[in-house]
Design a protein around this motif. Structure first.
Motif, PDB file in Angstrom:
ATOM      1  N   ILE A 124     -77.697   7.975  -6.747  1.00  0.00           N
ATOM      2  CA  ILE A 124     -77.643   9.198  -7.905  1.00  0.00           C
ATOM      3  C   ILE A 124     -76.647   8.844  -8.948  1.00  0.00           C
ATOM      4  O   ILE A 124     -77.044   9.120 -10.086  1.00  0.00           O
ATOM      5  CB  ILE A 124     -76.929  10.459  -6.851  1.00  0.00           C
ATOM      6  N   LEU A 125     -75.455   8.126  -8.577  1.00  0.00           N
ATOM      7  CA  LEU A 125     -74.637   7.929  -9.873  1.00  0.00           C
ATOM      8  C   LEU A 125     -75.210   7.011 -10.790  1.00  0.00           C
ATOM      9  O   LEU A 125     -75.169   6.974 -11.857  1.00  0.00           O
ATOM     10  CB  LEU A 125     -73.240   7.309  -9.306  1.00  0.00           C
ATOM     11  N   ILE A 126     -75.885   6.043 -10.280  1.00  0.00           N
ATOM     12  CA  ILE A 126     -76.697   5.050 -11.049  1.00  0.00           C
ATOM     13  C   ILE A 126     -77.824   5.757 -11.979  1.00  0.00           C
ATOM     14  O   ILE A 126     -77.891   5.398 -13.147  1.00  0.00           O
ATOM     15  CB  ILE A 126     -77.398   3.664 -10.461  1.00  0.00           C
ATOM     16  N   ALA A 127     -78.396   6.747 -11.260  1.00  0.00           N
ATOM     17  CA  ALA A 127     -79.393   7.276 -12.058  1.00  0.00           C
ATOM     18  C   ALA A 127     -78.706   8.150 -13.224  1.00  0.00           C
ATOM     19  O   ALA A 127     -79.111   8.203 -14.260  1.00  0.00           O
ATOM     20  CB  ALA A 127     -80.083   8.089 -11.169  1.00  0.00           C
ATOM     21  N   GLU A 128     -77.636   8.937 -12.850  1.00  0.00           N
ATOM     22  CA  GLU A 128     -76.970   9.833 -13.785  1.00  0.00           C
ATOM     23  C   GLU A 128     -76.245   8.909 -15.011  1.00  0.00           C
ATOM     24  O   GLU A 128     -76.139   9.188 -16.086  1.00  0.00           O
ATOM     25  CB  GLU A 128     -75.737  10.300 -13.181  1.00  0.00           C
ATOM     26  N   ASN A 129     -75.826   7.678 -14.664  1.00  0.00           N
ATOM     27  CA  ASN A 129     -75.308   6.775 -15.480  1.00  0.00           C
ATOM     28  C   ASN A 129     -76.374   6.474 -16.441  1.00  0.00           C
ATOM     29  O   ASN A 129     -76.234   6.354 -17.838  1.00  0.00           O
ATOM     30  CB  ASN A 129     -74.570   5.584 -15.044  1.00  0.00           C
ATOM     31  N   LEU A 130     -77.478   6.071 -16.090  1.00  0.00           N
ATOM     32  CA  LEU A 130     -78.750   5.732 -16.802  1.00  0.00           C
ATOM     33  C   LEU A 130     -79.113   6.696 -17.768  1.00  0.00           C
ATOM     34  O   LEU A 130     -79.249   6.611 -19.059  1.00  0.00           O
ATOM     35  CB  LEU A 130     -79.863   5.143 -16.003  1.00  0.00           C
ATOM     36  N   GLN A 131     -78.940   7.982 -17.304  1.00  0.00           N
ATOM     37  CA  GLN A 131     -79.514   9.362 -18.158  1.00  0.00           C
ATOM     38  C   GLN A 131     -78.236   9.204 -19.354  1.00  0.00           C
ATOM     39  O   GLN A 131     -78.779   9.534 -20.380  1.00  0.00           O
ATOM     40  CB  GLN A 131     -79.485  10.124 -17.189  1.00  0.00           C
TER      41      GLN A 131
END
Length: 142
Positions: A124-131
């Protein structure tokens, strides 16, 4: 218990005697070549093995019969009670180890569950960071 020990020692002694007999026959062959013709190890060995097999089976049967009879001597009763105590202690240790194993399995399961939660949170954090990176690039271009 001592009958089994005597029986196993008897078997060991027979094997050693057979081995010594073979070695002595080989030494005799060095003395006289005619002796080799007279000695047939295979036939003697088979006869000895057949005889030993019959004797072994009889000894085993006799040993089992005598072991099956009740031993009333103080040595036997103390030895049996000692073995029973050892068995009881071993079973208690086994039960303790089994309960420890169950505790460890539960701890492992809990740890695996926590690890899976952490992996999920990391995704989830990786996805948020990418966003966030995409959003930042969008603002820096504009």
């Amino acid at each position: 218990m001592s009958i089994v020990l005597v029986f196993s020692l008897g078997l060991k002694l027979k094997r050693e005697n057979r081995s010594l007999k073979r070695k002595s026959m080989m030494l005799i062959s060095y003395l006289s070549p005619e002796t080799i013709k007279d000695i047939n190890l295979d036939e003697e060995e088979q006869a000895v093995e057949n005889e030993e097999t019959r004797a072994d089976k009889k000894e085993e049967h006799d040993a089992l019969d005598s072991a099956a009879s009740v031993c009333l001597s103080s040595y036997c009763t103390s030895f049996i009670s000692e073995l029973q105590n050892n068995l009881k202690l071993t079973l208690e240790e086994k039960n303790q180890v089994i309960s420890d194993l169950e505790v460890m399995r539960q701890q492992l399961k809990n740890t695996c569950d926590e690890l899976m939660k952490e992996k999920h949170n990391n995704k989830i954090l990786i996805a948020e960071n990418l966003q966030q990176k995409k959003l930042l690039e969008k603002y820096t271009r504009g």
